[in-house]
Enzyme design. Structure first.
Site, PDB file in Angstrom:
ATOM      1  N   ASP A 268      -2.576   7.721   3.110  1.00  0.00           N
ATOM      2  CA  ASP A 268      -1.757   7.883   1.911  1.00  0.00           C
ATOM      3  C   ASP A 268      -2.676   7.948   0.696  1.00  0.00           C
ATOM      4  OD1 ASP A 268       0.172   7.829  -0.069  1.00  0.00           O
ATOM      5  OD2 ASP A 268       0.867   5.793   0.350  1.00  0.00           O
TER       6      ASP A 268
ATOM      7  N   HIS B 241       2.750   7.855   3.643  1.00  0.00           N
ATOM      8  CA  HIS B 241       3.592   7.371   2.558  1.00  0.00           C
ATOM      9  C   HIS B 241       5.081   7.514   2.918  1.00  0.00           C
ATOM     10  CE1 HIS B 241       4.199   6.176  -1.613  1.00  0.00           C
ATOM     11  NE2 HIS B 241       5.243   6.982  -1.601  1.00  0.00           N
TER      12      HIS B 241
ATOM     13  N   SER C 277       7.105   2.093  -3.114  1.00  0.00           N
ATOM     14  CA  SER C 277       6.652   3.250  -3.869  1.00  0.00           C
ATOM     15  C   SER C 277       7.002   3.100  -5.347  1.00  0.00           C
ATOM     16  CB  SER C 277       7.240   4.525  -3.259  1.00  0.00           C
ATOM     17  OG  SER C 277       6.583   5.668  -3.743  1.00  0.00           O
TER      18      SER C 277
END
Length: 313
Positions: A255, A285, A155
Site C-alpha cells: 500500500d 489498501h 483510511s
C-alpha cells in the site's frame, strides 16, 4: 493552477455527487448474506441509531449481540477517500458484525462527504457528534461503561477519528479508551516509503496505487489549501500529539499509504503515546472491505484482541 490530479479528484467527486455512490456488484456482502455466509454473525442485532449533529442528522448503525455482556465497546468510521463510502460497505458493515459477534458492540458511523462544497471540519463534526452520543448513552447502547468505549477508523476514516481525538483532548472532552487506525491517511503529503514497499508497489496495477500527487489532491479537496496544515484534518502535521489515547495501527504491506501509518506510529512514540504497529502481509489498501480475505479476518482478530485487553485492566 489545477494539477491533473486535482482535475481527476474533482471529476470523481462531481460524478459521485450527481450519480451517487457506485453500487457494490457483489451479491453476498449485504447483512443477510454475511450472516448466512458466516454463521457466528447470525445472533448480531443491527439497528439504526438516531444521532443529531451540528449539521443535521448523522447516520449511525448499532451492532450488538444481546446475549453477550460487554466489557468494551467501539465506535467505527469507514473510509472512502473523503468523498465516498457508506454504512453498507463491508469495511463498515462486516466489521461491525464481526466485532459484535465477539462481544464488542459497535456503533458504525457515517459522515457528510467532501461533495457539493462540503469540506473539513464538517465530517469530524459529524463523527464527534456520534462519539458524544455514544459515550453519553454507553450503558443503554452498548451495556458498557463510557470509559470503555474505543474509537477507530479506516483510511480517510482514520484521519477523521484522529482529528476528533485531538479536538477532544484540546477541548477537555471524553477521550476514547483507545484509538484503532486501519491503513490510515494521516498526512496530506505522503512520507517516503521504504525501498521494500516501493518494490512491492511497482508490481501493482495503477488502479490500486495512490500516487503522491493524487493523495495531495484528495487532501486538498477534503480540507482546502489552508486545511492542509490543520492537525484536526491531518493529525500527522500536529506539533504535539501528547495526551492521545493508546493507539493500534494496522497498515497494509502492499500500500502506498503505508508510509503514513508508519510515520504516525513514530510520531506517537516520540510523543510518549503507547502505540502498536502491525503490517498485514499480502494485504492491499482497503482490505477490510473483503470479508473473504484471510488478511481481513486476521486483522479483525487483532483488533478484537487489542480492545479486549482493556477489559483486563
Amino acid at each position: 493552477m489545477l494539477t491533473p490530479a486535482d482535475i481527476g479528484v474533482r471529476a470523481t467527486a462531481w460524478y459521485i455527487a450527481r450519480r451517487g455512490e457506485p453500487a457494490d456488484s457483489r451479491p453476498d456482502v449485504d447483512t443477510a448474506s454475511l450472516q448466512r455466509r458466516f454463521a457466528h454473525l447470525a445472533p448480531v442485532a443491527v439497528t439504526d441509531v438516531p444521532v443529531s449533529g451540528p449539521h443535521g442528522a448523522v447516520p449511525a448503525r448499532l451492532y450488538r449481540d444481546p446475549a453477550q455482556p460487554a466489557r468494551n465497546a467501539f465506535v467505527w468510521v469507514h473510509g472512502g477517500a473523503f468523498f465516498g463510502g457508506t454504512l453498507d460497505m463491508p469495511e463498515s458493515n462486516w466489521v461491525g458484525l464481526e466485532l459484535a459477534a465477539h462481544g464488542i458492540p459497535t456503533l458504525a458511523v457515517d459522515y457528510r462527504k467532501a461533495l457539493r462544497g462540503v469540506r473539513h471540519p464538517v465530517p469530524i463534526d459529524d463523527v464527534q457528534a456520534a462519539w458524544e452520543h455514544a459515550t453519553g448513552n454507553a450503558e443503554a447502547l452498548f451495556g458498557a461503561a463510557s470509559d470503555r468505549v474505543h474509537l477507530g477508523g479506516a483510511s480517510a476514516g482514520g484521519a477523521i477519528v484522529a482529528g476528533v481525538s485531538l479536538r477532544l483532548r484540546d477541548d477537555g472532552g471524553r477521550m476514547p479508551a483507545s484509538l484503532v487506525l486501519a491503513y490510515p491517511l494521516m498526512h496530506p503529503d505522503l512520507p517516503p516509503n521504504t525501498a521494500a514497499t516501493k518494490e512491492l508497489m511497482a508490481k501493482m496495477p495503477a488502479r490500486l496505487r495512490f500516487h503522491p500527487s493524487v493523495v495531495h489532491a484528495l487532501a486538498k479537496h477534503y480540507a482546502g489549501r489552508a486545511g492542509l496544515r490543520d492537525p484536526y484534518a491531518f493529525a500527522g502535521v500536529a506539533k504535539d500529539l501528547r495526551g492521545l489515547p493508546p493507539t493500534y495501527i494496522l497498515v497494509a504491506a502492499i500500500d502506498d499509504l503505508r508510509s503514513s501509518g508508519d510515520m504516525f506510529a513514530r510520531q506517537l512514540r516520540d510523543a510518549s503515546v503507547r502505540v502498536e504497529l502491525f503490517a498485514e502481509r499480502s494485504a492491499t489498501h482497503g482490505y477490510l472491505n473483503h470479508p473473504e480475505a484471510n488478511s481481513a479476518q486476521r486483522s479483525l482478530t487483532r483488533i478484537r484482541a487489542w480492545i479486549d485487553a482493556f477489559g483486563d485492566h
